[in-house]
Design a protein around this motif. Structure first.
Motif, PDB file in Angstrom:
ATOM      1  N   HIS A 192       0.629  -0.905   0.215  1.00  0.00           N
ATOM      2  CA  HIS A 192      -0.015  -0.169  -0.134  1.00  0.00           C
ATOM      3  C   HIS A 192       0.535   1.069   0.223  1.00  0.00           C
ATOM      4  O   HIS A 192       1.707   1.201   0.237  1.00  0.00           O
ATOM      5  N   VAL A 193       0.122   2.485   0.078  1.00  0.00           N
ATOM      6  CA  VAL A 193       0.520   3.979  -0.378  1.00  0.00           C
ATOM      7  C   VAL A 193       1.285   4.046   1.218  1.00  0.00           C
ATOM      8  O   VAL A 193       0.932   3.832   2.129  1.00  0.00           O
ATOM      9  N   GLY A 194       2.343   4.646   0.682  1.00  0.00           N
ATOM     10  CA  GLY A 194       3.228   5.546   2.092  1.00  0.00           C
ATOM     11  C   GLY A 194       4.487   5.654   2.200  1.00  0.00           C
ATOM     12  O   GLY A 194       5.293   5.244   1.074  1.00  0.00           O
ATOM     13  N   ASP A 195       4.747   6.428   2.783  1.00  0.00           N
ATOM     14  CA  ASP A 195       6.306   6.900   3.052  1.00  0.00           C
ATOM     15  C   ASP A 195       7.409   5.555   3.844  1.00  0.00           C
ATOM     16  O   ASP A 195       8.707   5.324   3.241  1.00  0.00           O
ATOM     17  N   LEU A 196       7.081   5.385   4.769  1.00  0.00           N
ATOM     18  CA  LEU A 196       7.394   4.424   5.720  1.00  0.00           C
ATOM     19  C   LEU A 196       6.775   3.176   6.094  1.00  0.00           C
ATOM     20  O   LEU A 196       5.664   3.608   6.686  1.00  0.00           O
ATOM     21  N   MET A 197       7.700   2.108   6.337  1.00  0.00           N
ATOM     22  CA  MET A 197       6.875   1.475   6.494  1.00  0.00           C
ATOM     23  C   MET A 197       7.001   1.190   8.355  1.00  0.00           C
ATOM     24  O   MET A 197       7.848   1.989   9.244  1.00  0.00           O
ATOM     25  N   TYR A 198       5.581   1.306   9.579  1.00  0.00           N
ATOM     26  CA  TYR A 198       5.746   1.398  10.470  1.00  0.00           C
ATOM     27  C   TYR A 198       5.815   0.011  11.002  1.00  0.00           C
ATOM     28  O   TYR A 198       5.170  -0.522  10.944  1.00  0.00           O
ATOM     29  N   LYS A 199       6.805  -0.806  12.367  1.00  0.00           N
ATOM     30  CA  LYS A 199       7.938  -1.162  12.534  1.00  0.00           C
ATOM     31  C   LYS A 199       7.225  -1.106  14.431  1.00  0.00           C
ATOM     32  O   LYS A 199       7.267  -0.171  15.298  1.00  0.00           O
ATOM     33  N   ILE A 200       6.934  -2.157  15.415  1.00  0.00           N
ATOM     34  CA  ILE A 200       6.809  -2.290  16.469  1.00  0.00           C
ATOM     35  C   ILE A 200       7.402  -3.416  17.072  1.00  0.00           C
ATOM     36  O   ILE A 200       7.602  -4.336  16.302  1.00  0.00           O
ATOM     37  N   GLY A 201       8.870  -2.782  18.188  1.00  0.00           N
ATOM     38  CA  GLY A 201       9.007  -3.952  18.773  1.00  0.00           C
ATOM     39  C   GLY A 201       9.064  -5.366  19.133  1.00  0.00           C
ATOM     40  O   GLY A 201       7.957  -5.031  20.004  1.00  0.00           O
ATOM     41  N   VAL A 202       8.462  -6.761  18.835  1.00  0.00           N
ATOM     42  CA  VAL A 202       7.725  -7.404  19.591  1.00  0.00           C
ATOM     43  C   VAL A 202       8.277  -7.027  20.909  1.00  0.00           C
ATOM     44  O   VAL A 202       7.249  -7.952  21.367  1.00  0.00           O
ATOM     45  N   LEU A 203       9.578  -6.727  21.499  1.00  0.00           N
ATOM     46  CA  LEU A 203      10.022  -6.814  22.619  1.00  0.00           C
ATOM     47  C   LEU A 203       9.315  -5.554  23.867  1.00  0.00           C
ATOM     48  O   LEU A 203       8.909  -5.337  25.231  1.00  0.00           O
ATOM     49  N   ASP A 204       8.724  -5.026  22.750  1.00  0.00           N
ATOM     50  CA  ASP A 204       7.750  -3.432  24.017  1.00  0.00           C
ATOM     51  C   ASP A 204       6.626  -4.235  23.679  1.00  0.00           C
ATOM     52  O   ASP A 204       5.647  -3.494  24.124  1.00  0.00           O
ATOM     53  N   SER A 205       5.970  -4.825  23.293  1.00  0.00           N
ATOM     54  CA  SER A 205       4.433  -5.721  22.877  1.00  0.00           C
ATOM     55  C   SER A 205       4.178  -6.714  24.445  1.00  0.00           C
ATOM     56  O   SER A 205       5.789  -6.991  24.745  1.00  0.00           O
ATOM     57  N   ASP A 206       2.901  -7.033  24.349  1.00  0.00           N
ATOM     58  CA  ASP A 206       2.824  -8.228  25.043  1.00  0.00           C
ATOM     59  C   ASP A 206       2.759  -9.570  24.456  1.00  0.00           C
ATOM     60  O   ASP A 206       1.975  -9.838  22.941  1.00  0.00           O
ATOM     61  N   PRO A 207       3.090 -10.272  24.874  1.00  0.00           N
ATOM     62  CA  PRO A 207       2.896 -11.610  24.237  1.00  0.00           C
ATOM     63  C   PRO A 207       1.175 -12.157  24.040  1.00  0.00           C
ATOM     64  O   PRO A 207       1.176 -12.785  22.658  1.00  0.00           O
ATOM     65  N   ASP A 208      -0.024 -11.470  24.310  1.00  0.00           N
ATOM     66  CA  ASP A 208      -1.097 -11.404  24.081  1.00  0.00           C
ATOM     67  C   ASP A 208      -1.776 -11.010  23.438  1.00  0.00           C
ATOM     68  O   ASP A 208      -1.812 -11.529  21.982  1.00  0.00           O
ATOM     69  N   ALA A 209      -1.024  -9.865  23.307  1.00  0.00           N
ATOM     70  CA  ALA A 209      -1.402  -9.387  22.112  1.00  0.00           C
ATOM     71  C   ALA A 209      -0.591  -9.393  20.377  1.00  0.00           C
ATOM     72  O   ALA A 209      -0.827  -9.345  19.303  1.00  0.00           O
ATOM     73  N   LEU A 210       0.291  -9.939  20.580  1.00  0.00           N
ATOM     74  CA  LEU A 210       1.237 -10.713  19.623  1.00  0.00           C
ATOM     75  C   LEU A 210       0.431 -11.933  19.359  1.00  0.00           C
ATOM     76  O   LEU A 210      -0.061 -12.268  17.989  1.00  0.00           O
ATOM     77  N   ALA A 211       0.026 -12.562  19.879  1.00  0.00           N
ATOM     78  CA  ALA A 211      -0.932 -13.826  19.990  1.00  0.00           C
ATOM     79  C   ALA A 211      -2.118 -13.258  18.851  1.00  0.00           C
ATOM     80  O   ALA A 211      -3.148 -13.696  18.137  1.00  0.00           O
ATOM     81  N   ASN A 212      -3.098 -12.038  19.857  1.00  0.00           N
ATOM     82  CA  ASN A 212      -4.575 -11.916  18.798  1.00  0.00           C
ATOM     83  C   ASN A 212      -3.883 -11.021  17.177  1.00  0.00           C
ATOM     84  O   ASN A 212      -4.642 -11.408  16.501  1.00  0.00           O
TER      85      ASN A 212
END
Length: 611
Positions: free
Chosen positions: A218-238
């Motif tokens: 899709h259109v955009g200037d840059l990809m937004y990245k989320i640090g895996v360890l900045d999140s929580d494992p439940d959110a990753l699973a969701n």
């Protein structure tokens, strides 16, 4: 005093409203403004003063005077329609009077029989006078510019309208006005409708615009990245799509995440999904392989290493499933070893293009961005350590019902972040503008925190009720009239404006992609380029102008397809001509095989999409 007398006060006169009978021949419209001469007591000076009491027509209807409520039959009306006495009745909401530059509320009702005048433009302009306001449109009833109070944004804003009523139109105009005032804006855009702002921002002025995307397609200037360890494992699973009840799969992801967290603490390395997958893949190979991995990264304690060993012995299936889900999540490209720095994405306006990923990922990204912005503002206001944003931020959340639904309906990660901004954002300079066509599906606690509301045409009774419950300032008359608003008209109330007002939006400058598809235009697409390409493929030469001109005069009678055979029946003058296209080769019933004729050209126009 007035330049046009239009009626008289006749009934139910209170300090808040009155009923007036109006001249049936006078040009008066719903939401227009009227004035009456009035006497009020000025307690400060201890004297009575003559004032000009202003009001707004909130209900307007006509009745036959002679019939009252027992309306005559059609046959009677037919005979007397030219002579029947007609009355025009208006319910007028009293707005107040201007005295020494202040808007004051009357303590006495206007007298019965007092003349009613059409208010002058200067009087109305004084009612809504705002210095340095957000000039979004004009009065719906007058050609008079209306500007909204910039400070009203601090109390949060809700933009509510049925689909196609102009809510995105208002949002874009509102964004334009905010940019002119120097605001910093972040737009949460589920479908990429605001992305065209990037290419049209130059029309408004020298402002910077950044489009952040989640999908590389899709259109955009840059990809937004989320640090895996900045999140929580439940959110990753969701985000990976793991079912809520798949507890063993979620447990496997939790153990891999917990081990990665410990390794990062020990080594300082930034670790992403690849490392989590490596841990799970090693667990599939058994306890010996896991021990070698644990020796490579020596961390303190037994958790989660012993738990991983036990899981590897008892439930390889859950580990394998968790591995597949993480592989799917990694393919999206959103989760990485490090989060994208806020400094890279923030501009005068930042558009977060969420198109191309599932709702779970959208939910998590919105939560992540909103929390980071809020925390950066908290650090700035409280002079804490860490990344700070030195200026207030306006968050525009399109389709807010997706991210902040009622808690009883479903639970989202972004609800927590948006709810916190709604309740605490004012103190730290994070202001919310929620946009939704379904206010009944937005959490009541969030929508009620938006003290300013821009309400456009709403038809659904549940949504009308949700609007009524969330707004203390919306009179019943305005609520009843919401289905009758035209596209681009809105009722604005709350801190954005001194009084509730019905406006007509001005034209926008910036582009957006939320408009409805023009089916007539889309289905009338010019196929010339495709036909020319197909013609060249068949005849190794372009068609002559005379062939194209002659083909334009032919009419299509019928076309039929059977497997690889297409037959097109044409009318050439009074003669029917059949063109058969089989395996890409056209045969004309008049001109024969292989001859480049107008009949074949016309048939190719009809068959090009199929071929």
């Amino acid at each position: 005093m007035g330049i046009m007398r239009i009626g008289y006060v006749v009934a139910t006169a209170t300090p808040f409203e009155f009923i007036a009978t109006l001249d049936p021949e006078r040009p008066v419209s719903l939401y227009d403004y009227v004035a009456v001469d009035h006497v009020e007591y000025d307690a400060t000076n201890g004297e009575y003063i003559n004032v000009r009491l202003l009001g707004q027509i909130v209900k307007l209807f006509r009745d036959p005077y002679s019939a009252k409520r027992d309306l005559p039959l059609y046959s009677v009306m037919k005979e007397v329609s030219d002579n029947i006495l007609e009355v025009q009745i208006a319910k007028v909401k009293v707005l107040g009077y201007i005295y020494n530059g202040e808007l004051r509320q009357p303590k006495h009702p206007p007298r019965i029989g007092t003349p009613v005048y059409l208010a002058e433009n200067e009087e109305i302009a004084e009612l809504f006078k705002i210095d340095g306001g957000l000039c979004v449109g004009r009065l719906a009833s007058r050609d008079l510019e209306i500007c909204l109070d910039l400070n009203g944004v601090k109390r949060h804003v809700a933009v509510i309208a049925a689909t196609g009523s102009g809510k995105t139109w208002f949002s874009v105009v509102f964004i334009e006005e905010l940019l002119k005032k120097g605001a910093k804006i972040v737009v949460v855009d589920p479908h990429g409708e605001y992305v065209p702002i990037k290419d049209s921002i130059y029309k408004l002025g020298p402002y910077s615009a950044t489009v952040v995307k989640l999908s590389k397609h899709h259109v955009g200037d840059l990809m937004y990245k989320i640090g895996v360890l900045d999140s929580d494992p439940d959110a990753l699973a969701n985000a990976a799509g793991v079912p809520p009840g798949a507890k063993k799969i979620r447990y496997a992801i939790y153990l891999a995440w917990s081990y990665a967290k410990k390794v990062k603490k020990t080594t300082g390395k930034a670790l992403g999904l690849s490392f989590l997958r490596q841990v799970l893949h090693t667990a599939l190979r058994g306890e010996t392989a896991l021990n070698k991995l644990f020796q490579q990264y020596k961390v303190e304690g037994d958790f989660p290493m012993e738990d991983l060993k036990q899981l590897a012995k008892k439930d390889r299936h859950s580990i394998f499933s968790a591995l597949m889900y993480l592989k799917k999540l990694q393919r999206l490209g959103v989760f990485s070893s490090k989060s994208t720095p806020l400094s890279k994405i923030l501009a005068d306006i930042t558009i977060v293009n969420l198109a191309g990923v599932n709702e779970e990922v959208q939910d998590y990204v919105v939560s992540h961005i909103v929390n980071r912005i809020f925390q950066a503002r908290v650090r700035h206001v409280r002079s804490l350590k860490g990344l700070k944003i030195p200026w207030p931020v306006v968050l525009v959340v399109e389709e807010a019902h997706r991210f902040a639904p009622p808690k009883t309906l479903r639970k989202t990660k972004s609800y927590e972040a948006l709810s916190r901004v709604a309740s605490e954002g004012r103190k730290f300079g994070v202001y919310l503008v929620i946009v939704s066509q379904r206010p009944s599906k937005v959490d009541p606690d969030v929508i009620s925190q938006c003290q300013s509301q821009v309400i456009m045409r709403i038809v659904n009774p549940k949504d009308q009720e949700a609007v009524r419950e969330s707004s203390e300032l919306l009179a019943q008359e305005f609520l009843e009239n919401l289905p009758g608003l035209d596209v681009g008209e809105a009722v604005v109330l709350g801190p954005l404006t001194r009084l509730p007002v019905v406006i007509r939006l001005r034209d926008r400058v910036l582009e957006y992609g939320g408009a409805d598809i023009d089916l007539a235009k889309v289905w009338r697409i010019d196929k010339t380029a495709d036909v020319l390409q197909l013609w060249r493929r068949i005849y190794n030469t372009p068609p002559s102008p005379s062939v194209i001109l002659s083909a334009s005069r032919l009419k299509i009678l019928h076309k039929r397809r059977e497997r690889n055979r297409i037959e097109v029946l044409l009318l050439d003058g009074d003669r029917e001509v059949s063109v058969v296209i089989e395996d890409g080769r056209p045969i004309c019933s008049v001109c024969g095989v292989g001859k480049p004729c107008p009949h074949v050209y016309k048939a190719l126009e009809e068959a090009v999409e199929i071929i």
